[in-house]
Design an enzyme around this catalytic site. Structure first.
Site, mmCIF file in Angstrom:
data_model
loop_
_atom_site.group_PDB
_atom_site.id
_atom_site.type_symbol
_atom_site.label_atom_id
_atom_site.label_comp_id
_atom_site.label_asym_id
_atom_site.label_seq_id
_atom_site.Cartn_x
_atom_site.Cartn_y
_atom_site.Cartn_z
ATOM 1 C CG ASP A 10 -1.684 1.214 1.437
ATOM 2 O OD1 ASP A 10 -2.354 1.634 0.480
ATOM 3 O OD2 ASP A 10 -1.627 1.791 2.536
ATOM 4 C CG MET A 11 2.086 5.509 -1.780
ATOM 5 S SD MET A 11 1.821 6.516 -3.269
ATOM 6 C CE MET A 11 0.408 7.517 -2.741
ATOM 7 C CG ASP A 12 -1.634 7.725 0.614
ATOM 8 O OD1 ASP A 12 -0.518 8.148 0.267
ATOM 9 O OD2 ASP A 12 -2.693 8.034 0.037
ATOM 10 C CG ASP A 168 -2.105 2.455 6.369
ATOM 11 O OD1 ASP A 168 -2.388 2.015 5.238
ATOM 12 O OD2 ASP A 168 -2.486 3.570 6.770
#
Length: 220
Positions: A10-12, A168
């Site tokens: 995932d990024m954010d 997250d």
């Protein structure tokens, strides 16, 4: 655990610790729209969804152009505030180098719009190190649907069960579960207890440095 043959990030909130900047932008956006905003609980309910999915709940009769305009007004707030603070989560670059040394392909699967992906991956000069980048802008549903993770695995030529996901958000971990993938919970916003109900979570840590030596990272 069985062999790990690819990593999906995932990024954010995972590659970067930026979700509080998103919450700040959402709070301003809600105020501008005259809508109530409950900061507590908003992350759990929405992180991982595409903006069109979030905004459709507020404006079910709005057309696609209106939803895009509303989405961009929020994202412009976010980018203006976050751009000076872009930094990789501790231990990320070391983990990526370790994966590259072992020949493991890596992918990004993020609900972020393309301009937000540009801010993170291009600022950090990471784009070329990923085999593929998957987002709803390519026609995929947001999380908890497994679509983006399955597409990343297919593009890398790796079976879903051989992918390890870093996430997250509960919706992201649920998407990994539906895709048949194991997940590492990154505790940038939540505590380990918030992921206790997921049988696919193999480890959790505040950052990637905190994962060093855990079984989940002993790649085949």
């Amino acid at each position: 655990m069985s062999e790990v043959r690819a990593l999906i990030f995932d990024m954010d909130g995972t590659i970067v610790d930026n979700m509080r900047f998103h919450d700040d932008a959402w709070e301003i956006w809600h105020r501008e729209q005259g809508l109530p905003f409950q900061r507590d609980g908003f992350f759990k309910a929405t992180a991982g969804k595409a903006n069109a999915e979030i905004l459709g709940g507020y404006f079910p009769d709005a057309d696609a152009d209106t939803i895009l305009r509303l989405s961009e007004s929020k994202e412009e707030l976010y980018r203006a505030n976050y751009r000076p603070h872009v930094a990789p989560l501790a231990g990320l670059l070391e983990l990526m180098a370790r994966a590259e040394a072992q020949g493991l392909p890596m992918a990004v699967a993020s609900a972020a719009p393309p301009a937000n992906i540009d801010v993170v991956l291009d600022t950090l000069a990471l784009r070329a190190r990923f085999a593929t980048i998957v987002s709803p802008s390519q026609g995929f549903r947001g999380k908890p649907h497994p679509d983006m993770f399955l597409a990343a695995a297919e593009r890398m030529g790796v079976p879903p069960q051989s992918c390890l996901v870093y996430e997250d958000a509960p919706l992201g971990v649920e998407a990994a579960r539906r895709a048949g993938m194991r997940a590492v919970a990154m505790l940038t916003m939540l505590g380990a207890d918030d992921f206790a109900g997921f049988d696919n979570v193999v480890a959790s840590a505040r950052d990637f440095a905190g994962l060093d030596g855990l079984p989940a990272l002993r790649f085949a």
